[in-house]
Design a protein around this motif. Structure first.
Motif, mmCIF file in Angstrom:
data_model
loop_
_atom_site.group_PDB
_atom_site.id
_atom_site.type_symbol
_atom_site.label_atom_id
_atom_site.label_comp_id
_atom_site.label_asym_id
_atom_site.label_seq_id
_atom_site.Cartn_x
_atom_site.Cartn_y
_atom_site.Cartn_z
ATOM 1 N N LEU A 141 7.364 3.388 32.628
ATOM 2 C CA LEU A 141 7.805 2.060 32.207
ATOM 3 C C LEU A 141 7.277 0.974 33.139
ATOM 4 O O LEU A 141 7.040 1.232 34.328
ATOM 5 N N PRO A 142 7.101 -0.239 32.625
ATOM 6 C CA PRO A 142 6.822 -1.368 33.518
ATOM 7 C C PRO A 142 8.044 -1.573 34.422
ATOM 8 O O PRO A 142 9.161 -1.753 33.920
ATOM 9 N N VAL A 143 7.856 -1.501 35.716
ATOM 10 C CA VAL A 143 8.991 -1.579 36.655
ATOM 11 C C VAL A 143 9.330 -3.037 36.959
ATOM 12 O O VAL A 143 8.484 -3.813 37.399
ATOM 13 N N GLN A 153 16.940 6.902 40.993
ATOM 14 C CA GLN A 153 16.636 8.007 40.083
ATOM 15 C C GLN A 153 15.631 7.520 39.054
ATOM 16 O O GLN A 153 15.707 6.372 38.599
ATOM 17 N N SER A 154 14.690 8.376 38.683
ATOM 18 C CA SER A 154 13.687 7.955 37.699
ATOM 19 C C SER A 154 13.037 9.149 37.013
ATOM 20 O O SER A 154 13.009 10.259 37.545
ATOM 21 N N ASN A 155 12.544 8.901 35.795
ATOM 22 C CA ASN A 155 11.696 9.849 35.073
ATOM 23 C C ASN A 155 10.727 9.026 34.232
ATOM 24 O O ASN A 155 10.643 7.805 34.398
ATOM 25 N N ASN A 156 10.016 9.664 33.321
ATOM 26 C CA ASN A 156 8.987 8.948 32.563
ATOM 27 C C ASN A 156 9.530 7.778 31.738
ATOM 28 O O ASN A 156 8.862 6.753 31.582
ATOM 29 N N ASN A 157 10.737 7.933 31.207
ATOM 30 C CA ASN A 157 11.267 6.929 30.281
ATOM 31 C C ASN A 157 12.479 6.139 30.800
ATOM 32 O O ASN A 157 13.023 5.306 30.064
ATOM 33 N N ASN A 158 12.889 6.405 32.010
ATOM 34 C CA ASN A 158 14.081 5.748 32.549
ATOM 35 C C ASN A 158 13.966 5.588 34.066
ATOM 36 O O ASN A 158 13.285 6.365 34.747
#
Length: 309
Positions: A117-119, A138-143
């Protein structure tokens, strides 16, 4: 004839004695005049000296007193400045503010987010003076999710000790979430056109009209700015609090810019400190949200500081 000569001699003698006496008196008078003149001169000199001394004393006071006044004034001004500095220091210790020393922490948080995602992240957080900023990321490809904490000492991001921090230490939470479609993302925002929703009109300043409505013990004032809809909430027994908050928000946003949503954004503000404050906006199928900031104006200040990677 002989007798007459004697008489003449007597007259001459008397004349001589009279002349001598006259000369003596004149000499005495002259001496007295000299003495009087000398005394007068001494008195005059004494008076002049006295006046000179008095004048000198006045000049001395006139020379030192202004300096003393100036010194006194400088001291007072110095104390005033000190008081002002102390007041400023006290304010920074008790009020919530952005601590510039935490800018490196903000940058470190950004680096730990791994996502497609654009951060977007806030750069200003309501950290109390003397406190430190840390976070759980916390992070992953979509969140991605960032929970911000303030602590009494420096704590590394995602340190094990962060898990032991209480909810009272949380000062903000920011998230980014990818939805399946733009429509689904739009549903999360809850955007409203308040002019169409109705309600009593109220003037919020800067040519902005708010619409007031009540229900379930709450009083709402809603208004729109660009693609944003905003609402300020208070209890029905304190209607002025909601109006005051709405006007403050409008005034603040006159000089400070919110992120540009595609298509819409929504802001809820509470006149009482609570967890009900939030800011949400979409960027097509991505929804960004800011919450957990108790003070409404702190919420706006943090929201207007959000920057894109």
């Amino acid at each position: 004839m002989k007798y007459s000569a004697k008489i003449l001699s007597c007259f001459v003698a008397v004349g001589l004695l009279t002349a001598c006496s006259s000369n003596t008196d004149k000499s005495a008078d002259h001496q007295n005049d000299d003495e009087n003149t000398q005394k007068t001169g001494q008195v005059a000199k004494s008076d002049n000296d006295k006046k000179t001394n008095e004048t000198g004393s006045t000049n001395t006071l006139g020379g030192t007193e202004p300096e003393a006044d100036t010194e006194k004034a400088n001291k007072v001004e110095g104390q005033g400045n000190k008081s002002s500095d102390d007041s400023s220091s006290s304010t920074s210790k008790t009020g919530k503010e952005v601590d510039n020393t935490n800018s490196t922490v903000v940058e470190s948080i950004r680096k730990q987010i791994k996502t497609n995602l654009p951060v977007m992240l806030p750069t200003n957080l309501p950290v109390e003076g003397g406190k430190y900023l840390t976070a759980k990321v916390q992070s992953n490809n979509n969140n991605y999710s960032v929970v911000y904490y303030q602590t009494d000492k420096e704590v590394p991001i995602n340190d094990e000790s962060v898990k032991k921090l209480s909810k009272d230490d949380v000062i903000a939470k920011f998230t980014g979430h990818q939805y399946a479609s733009t429509g689904e993302a739009s549903d999360q925002i809850g955007f409203e056109e308040y002019s169409k929703a109705g309600g009593e009109k109220v003037d919020l300043g800067h040519n902005i009209t708010g619409y007031q409505d009540a229900g379930a013990g709450s009083l709402w004032i809603g208004w729109n700015e660009g693609r944003w809809s905003l609402a300020a909430r208070t209890s029905t027994d304190k209607p002025k609090d909601g109006l005051e908050l709405a006007k403050k928000a409008v005034n603040y946003l006159e000089d400070n810019t919110l992120p540009a949503p595609k298509d819409h954004g929504m802001i809820h503000l509470s006149a009482k400190e609570s967890s009900g404050n939030f800011v949400k906006w979409q960027n097509n199928g991505v929804v960004y949200s800011l919450e957990r900031i108790e003070d409404s104006m702190d919420m706006l200040k943090t929201a207007t500081s959000v920057k894109k990677d």
